[in-house]
Design an enzyme around this catalytic site. Structure first.
Site, PDB file in Angstrom:
ATOM      1  N   ARG A  64      11.026  23.740   9.551  1.00  0.00           N
ATOM      2  CA  ARG A  64      11.793  24.113  10.852  1.00  0.00           C
ATOM      3  C   ARG A  64      11.190  23.271  12.145  1.00  0.00           C
ATOM      4  NH1 ARG A  64      15.816  27.079   9.078  1.00  0.00           N
ATOM      5  NH2 ARG A  64      15.132  29.215   8.235  1.00  0.00           N
ATOM      6  N   ASP A 305      17.536  26.114  -1.118  1.00  0.00           N
ATOM      7  CA  ASP A 305      17.841  26.524   0.295  1.00  0.00           C
ATOM      8  C   ASP A 305      16.598  27.464   1.005  1.00  0.00           C
ATOM      9  OD1 ASP A 305      19.288  26.991   2.667  1.00  0.00           O
ATOM     10  OD2 ASP A 305      20.610  28.397   1.942  1.00  0.00           O
ATOM     11  N   HIS A 309      11.370  32.202   7.576  1.00  0.00           N
ATOM     12  CA  HIS A 309      11.259  32.895   8.977  1.00  0.00           C
ATOM     13  C   HIS A 309      10.150  33.640   8.867  1.00  0.00           C
ATOM     14  CE1 HIS A 309      15.597  32.209   9.574  1.00  0.00           C
ATOM     15  NE2 HIS A 309      15.897  32.461   8.529  1.00  0.00           N
ATOM     16  N   GLY A 324      18.242  34.161   5.382  1.00  0.00           N
ATOM     17  CA  GLY A 324      17.399  33.118   4.544  1.00  0.00           C
ATOM     18  C   GLY A 324      16.094  33.660   4.136  1.00  0.00           C
TER      19      GLY A 324
HETATM   20  O1  DOR Z   1      20.264  32.083   4.688  1.00  0.00           O
HETATM   21  C1  DOR Z   1      20.421  30.937   5.007  1.00  0.00           C
HETATM   22  N1  DOR Z   1      19.521  30.500   5.910  1.00  0.00           N
HETATM   23  N2  DOR Z   1      21.705  30.515   4.872  1.00  0.00           N
HETATM   24  C2  DOR Z   1      21.815  29.439   5.697  1.00  0.00           C
HETATM   25  O2  DOR Z   1      23.212  28.627   5.573  1.00  0.00           O
HETATM   26  C3  DOR Z   1      20.905  28.818   6.853  1.00  0.00           C
HETATM   27  C4  DOR Z   1      19.590  29.215   6.704  1.00  0.00           C
HETATM   28  C5  DOR Z   1      18.574  29.248   7.745  1.00  0.00           C
HETATM   29  O3  DOR Z   1      18.594  28.212   8.441  1.00  0.00           O
HETATM   30  O4  DOR Z   1      17.568  29.895   7.851  1.00  0.00           O
HETATM   31 ZN    ZN Z   2      23.932  26.831   4.250  1.00  0.00          ZN
HETATM   32 ZN    ZN Z   3      20.681  26.121   4.138  1.00  0.00          ZN
END
Ligand code: DOR
Ligand code: ZN
Ligand code: ZN
Length: 439
Positions: A64, A305, A309, A324
């Site tokens: 991030r 992915d 958070h 996410g």
């Molecule tokens: O679950 C997700 N989180 N999908 C996404 O496309 C973006 C990602 C995020 O940046 O948190």
């Molecule tokens: Zn994505």
């Molecule tokens: Zn992503």
């Protein structure tokens, strides 16, 4: 500096090797891979009973930084990658500021060099500010170090702009990593449009939200000649369309995330945002198609992915929390538990989906253990069973739906350019940060 890795099951898709061998590494380079290597060395790693793979490559993570360092930084993300067995990760551009100019690409490249020994490769945004209107400067972004372009977090909704982007990408020779989600169709959905959403009373996300953009982008790839990589595929129709695209000879590849091949919507226990991600957990028919696609190779790659958070954000309701989940520290064990142990993938195919093919997509010469290559190596004990404990994650993000899940397969060593960056021996875990002298 010489290192010998002894007696492991060497898995190298590039040479179709699956055999017990020793590896000699000297000054960060693989010197030879032979049945037995003896002689003087500064260190000897006992890899008996372990998989020895080319260093794992994750094409899709979110660190991030800049902008959201309370969720993850390049340093903490890279540590999580090392713990998860990854020697290379590609970071998505949805930071603040967005990675849409040379300055931000250089910031990521320089910061990564400063804080980690693993390879952190930036992916640049397709449009300025990810606003979907004006293309970024692909040529200069590539020259600065961007390995792909992506609007991840959303799709480029305007088909004219999406086509322009693919034309430019084809011209410049940079792959397009597509997040497929029709913003207008998704409306207020927060989980799969199915039984679970009905049961819990939440708006749903139909498969068509993904499928219509997958279809569009495959057609635009055909129209422009762009190299298209489809991110986090979650539906059975995505798998079918990727199969058709490949049959037609189009340069299309696709990734599947561990959560999408492991869980269905039925596994969502209630209003727990650790199960909220985009695309969402789907129905069993979708999961079955994804697993089958990974087995056959229609689906090329496993990517995480990894989307950390903050705890306070994920404590919110499904309707409020961000999409996410974290993934770097659970990808290897889920792949072994769900795919290798169930006979979907051979260990050699696991190395292919997690290292060899990702490298190919990047046009990189990594992803192999051939002599002469940089010694990026991951050593995994496929037998060790344990329970996932998110408190042990080194990622700042503890947001996982897998906490408390029993799994099999533990990373023993992550080696980047000949340097051990992570080890777990006799229950002792050790992350060796950059510039900290090895003991
Ligand atoms: O679950 C997700 N989180 N999908 C996404 O496309 C973006 C990602 C995020 O940046 O948190
Ligand atoms: Zn994505
Ligand atoms: Zn992503």
């Amino acid at each position: 500096m010489k290192m010998i890795i002894k007696g492991g099951r060497v898995l190298d898709p590039a040479s179709n090797t699956d055999a017990i061998k020793d590896i000699l590494v000297s000054n960060g380079v693989i010197i030879k891979v032979e049945d037995s290597i003896d002689g003087a060395a500064d260190s000897v790693i006992d890899a008996k009973g372990c998989f020895v793979m080319p260093g794992l490559i994750d094409l899709h993570v979110h660190f991030r930084e800049p902008g959201f360092e309370h969720k993850e930084t390049i340093r903490t993300g890279a540590r999580a990658a090392a713990r998860g067995g990854f020697t290379t990760v590609c970071v998505m551009p949805n930071t603040k500021p967005v990675t849409d100019c040379v300055e931000v690409v250089k910031y990521v490249v320089d910061k990564a060099k400063e804080v980690t020994d693993i390879n952190v490769l930036p992916i640049a945004a397709i449009t300025a500010g990810q606003d979907g209107e004006f293309l970024t400067d692909f040529e200069n972004l590539k020259a600065a170090g961007a390995v792909a372009v992506s609007e991840d977090g959303k799709s480029v909704m305007n088909a004219r702009v999406a086509r322009q982007a693919m034309r430019l990408a084809a011209e410049v020779g940079i792959p397009v990593f597509a997040h497929c989600e029709d913003k207008n169709l998704v409306a207020r959905g927060v989980m799969n449009a199915g039984n679970k959403a009905k049961e819990l009373g939440f708006y749903g996300i139909m498969n068509a939200v993904e499928d219509v953009i997958v279809a569009r982008d495959i057609l635009l790839a055909k129209n422009t000649g762009a190299q298209l990589h489809l991110c986090h595929c979650s539906t059975e129709d995505s798998v079918r369309m990727v199969e058709e695209a490949k049959k037609a000879g189009l340069p299309v590849t696709a990734e599947v995330c561990p959560h999408h091949f492991t869980l269905t919507e039925d596994d969502i226990p209630g209003d727990d945002a650790n199960f909220k991600m985009n695309p969402p957990l789907r129905a069993k028919a979708d999961v079955d198609a994804l697993v089958k696609g990974l087995g056959s190779g229609i689906m090329d790659v496993i990517s995480t992915d990894h989307a950390p958070h903050h705890k306070t954000e994920k404590e919110l309701s499904f309707t409020q929390a961000p999409f996410g989940i974290t993934g770097l520290e659970t990808s290897v064990c889920l792949t072994i538990t769900e795919l290798v142990n169930k006979g979907v993938l051979t260990p050699l195919q696991m190395a292919e989906r997690m290292s060899y093919t990702p490298a190919k997509i990047l046009g990189s010469d990594k992803g192999t253990l051939l002599p002469g290559k940089i010694a990026d190596i991951t050593i995994i004990d496929p037998e060790e069973k344990y329970v996932i404990n998110s408190d042990e994650f080194v990622s700042l993000g503890k947001n996982t739906p897998f906490n408390g899940r029993e799994v099999q397969g533990k990373v023993r060593y992550t080696i980047a350019a000949g340097k051990v960056v992570y080890s777990c021996v006799g229950g002792n875990e050790c992350i060796i940060d950059k510039d900290v002298p090895k003991l």
